[in-house]
Design a protein around this motif. Structure first.
Motif, short mmCIF file in Angstrom:
data_model
loop_
_atom_site.label_atom_id
_atom_site.label_comp_id
_atom_site.label_asym_id
_atom_site.label_seq_id
_atom_site.Cartn_x
_atom_site.Cartn_y
_atom_site.Cartn_z
N TYR A 1 0.95 -1.10 -0.05
CA TYR A 1 0.13 -0.03 0.01
C TYR A 1 0.90 1.14 -0.14
O TYR A 1 1.69 1.53 0.85
CB TYR A 1 -0.75 0.18 1.32
CG TYR A 1 -1.74 -1.39 1.41
CD1 TYR A 1 -2.80 -1.66 0.70
CD2 TYR A 1 -1.11 -2.21 2.36
CE1 TYR A 1 -3.30 -2.90 0.94
CE2 TYR A 1 -1.80 -3.37 2.66
CZ TYR A 1 -3.02 -3.71 1.78
OH TYR A 1 -3.48 -5.06 1.99
N ALA A 2 0.72 2.29 -1.14
CA ALA A 2 1.49 3.40 -0.90
C ALA A 2 0.86 4.43 -1.88
O ALA A 2 -0.14 4.07 -2.48
CB ALA A 2 2.91 2.94 -1.81
N TRP A 3 1.08 5.68 -1.56
CA TRP A 3 0.62 6.61 -2.29
C TRP A 3 1.81 7.94 -2.49
O TRP A 3 2.89 7.66 -1.67
CB TRP A 3 -0.52 7.37 -1.72
CG TRP A 3 -0.19 8.28 -0.75
CD1 TRP A 3 -0.01 9.88 -0.60
CD2 TRP A 3 0.09 7.98 0.90
NE1 TRP A 3 0.33 10.28 0.90
CE2 TRP A 3 0.25 8.84 1.66
CE3 TRP A 3 0.11 6.85 1.63
CZ2 TRP A 3 0.34 9.06 3.11
CZ3 TRP A 3 0.20 6.54 3.01
CH2 TRP A 3 0.48 7.92 3.53
N LYS A 4 1.65 8.64 -3.41
CA LYS A 4 2.79 9.73 -3.75
C LYS A 4 2.38 10.96 -3.33
O LYS A 4 1.20 11.49 -3.87
CB LYS A 4 3.45 9.51 -5.01
CG LYS A 4 4.73 10.35 -5.26
CD LYS A 4 5.43 9.98 -6.41
CE LYS A 4 6.66 10.84 -6.42
NZ LYS A 4 7.47 10.62 -7.80
N ASN A 5 3.14 11.62 -2.34
CA ASN A 5 2.69 13.10 -1.97
C ASN A 5 4.06 13.66 -1.78
O ASN A 5 4.73 13.78 -0.63
CB ASN A 5 1.91 13.05 -0.93
CG ASN A 5 1.46 14.42 -0.40
OD1 ASN A 5 1.77 15.61 -0.95
ND2 ASN A 5 0.87 14.70 0.38
N GLY A 6 4.86 14.08 -2.98
CA GLY A 6 6.25 14.53 -2.67
C GLY A 6 7.32 13.38 -2.91
O GLY A 6 8.02 13.04 -3.84
N VAL A 7 6.90 12.40 -1.97
CA VAL A 7 7.90 11.22 -1.97
C VAL A 7 6.75 10.18 -1.76
O VAL A 7 5.49 10.15 -1.60
CB VAL A 7 8.71 11.04 -0.72
CG1 VAL A 7 9.73 12.34 -0.68
CG2 VAL A 7 7.92 11.00 0.54
N TRP A 8 7.02 8.92 -2.14
CA TRP A 8 6.43 7.79 -1.95
C TRP A 8 6.39 7.31 -0.45
O TRP A 8 6.99 7.26 0.23
CB TRP A 8 6.90 6.56 -2.73
CG TRP A 8 6.72 6.39 -4.10
CD1 TRP A 8 7.47 6.75 -4.91
CD2 TRP A 8 5.32 6.29 -4.79
NE1 TRP A 8 6.92 6.87 -6.44
CE2 TRP A 8 5.41 6.36 -6.08
CE3 TRP A 8 4.15 5.78 -4.15
CZ2 TRP A 8 4.24 6.05 -6.94
CZ3 TRP A 8 3.16 5.37 -5.18
CH2 TRP A 8 3.29 5.74 -6.35
N HIS A 9 4.98 7.37 -0.11
CA HIS A 9 4.50 6.66 1.53
C HIS A 9 4.21 5.37 1.14
O HIS A 9 3.27 5.28 0.79
CB HIS A 9 3.59 7.73 1.81
CG HIS A 9 4.05 9.23 2.05
ND1 HIS A 9 4.75 9.47 3.46
CD2 HIS A 9 3.73 10.32 1.02
CE1 HIS A 9 4.83 10.84 3.07
NE2 HIS A 9 4.41 11.35 1.82
N CYS A 10 5.10 4.37 1.86
CA CYS A 10 4.77 3.10 1.81
C CYS A 10 4.29 2.40 3.03
O CYS A 10 5.02 2.48 4.04
CB CYS A 10 6.30 2.26 1.26
SG CYS A 10 6.51 2.92 -0.05
#
Length: 131
Positions: free
Chosen positions: A33-42
């Motif tokens: 599970y991840a999303w990108k908001n500037g960096v990848w948050h995993c």
């Protein structure tokens, strides 16, 4: 993962989460599970609900090694290890040692305990809404 997913559902975060493969020269790690908001948050659920202290320690070492192997990735990322803890109080010392091992991840990271699930879900929701 169930406990964390239940806490995230009211914020409708799930629609923003996707699997993400972080690659480096010699290895790659796929986070569920991840999303990108500037960096990848995993986000990665890590069950420490095991039957032995050795099993708990080995799982912590495995995650430390996996993240170490991709620390030089060109992609910027932060890892959130969402712990599932054992029911047995006898294994609490092993869990505390595992948390200290996981604290040595050589990248930006956060180890999240089950007791922190509500606060963590609220923080994630605020980060995701900025996408």
């Amino acid at each position: 993962w169930r406990k964390y997913k239940t806490r995230l559902e009211p914020f409708q975060v799930g629609k923003h989460l996707t699997p993400k493969k972080i690659s480096a020269q010699d290895d790659e790690v796929e986070f569920r599970y991840a999303w990108k908001n500037g960096v990848w948050h995993c986000l990665e659920p890590v069950s420490l609900d095991l039957s032995t202290a050795d099993g708990i320690r080995e799982k912590a070492h495995r995650w430390l090694g996996q993240v170490l192997s991709v620390k030089d990735s060109e992609e910027k990322f932060k890892v959130y290890l969402l712990l599932g803890e054992p029911q047995s109080d006898a294994l609490r010392p092993a869990v505390e040692k595992a948390v200290r091992i996981l604290g040595k991840l050589p990248v930006d990271h956060q180890v999240v305990r089950e007791a922190e699930a509500d606060q963590f879900a609220a923080r994630v929701a605020k980060m995701v809404e900025r996408i």
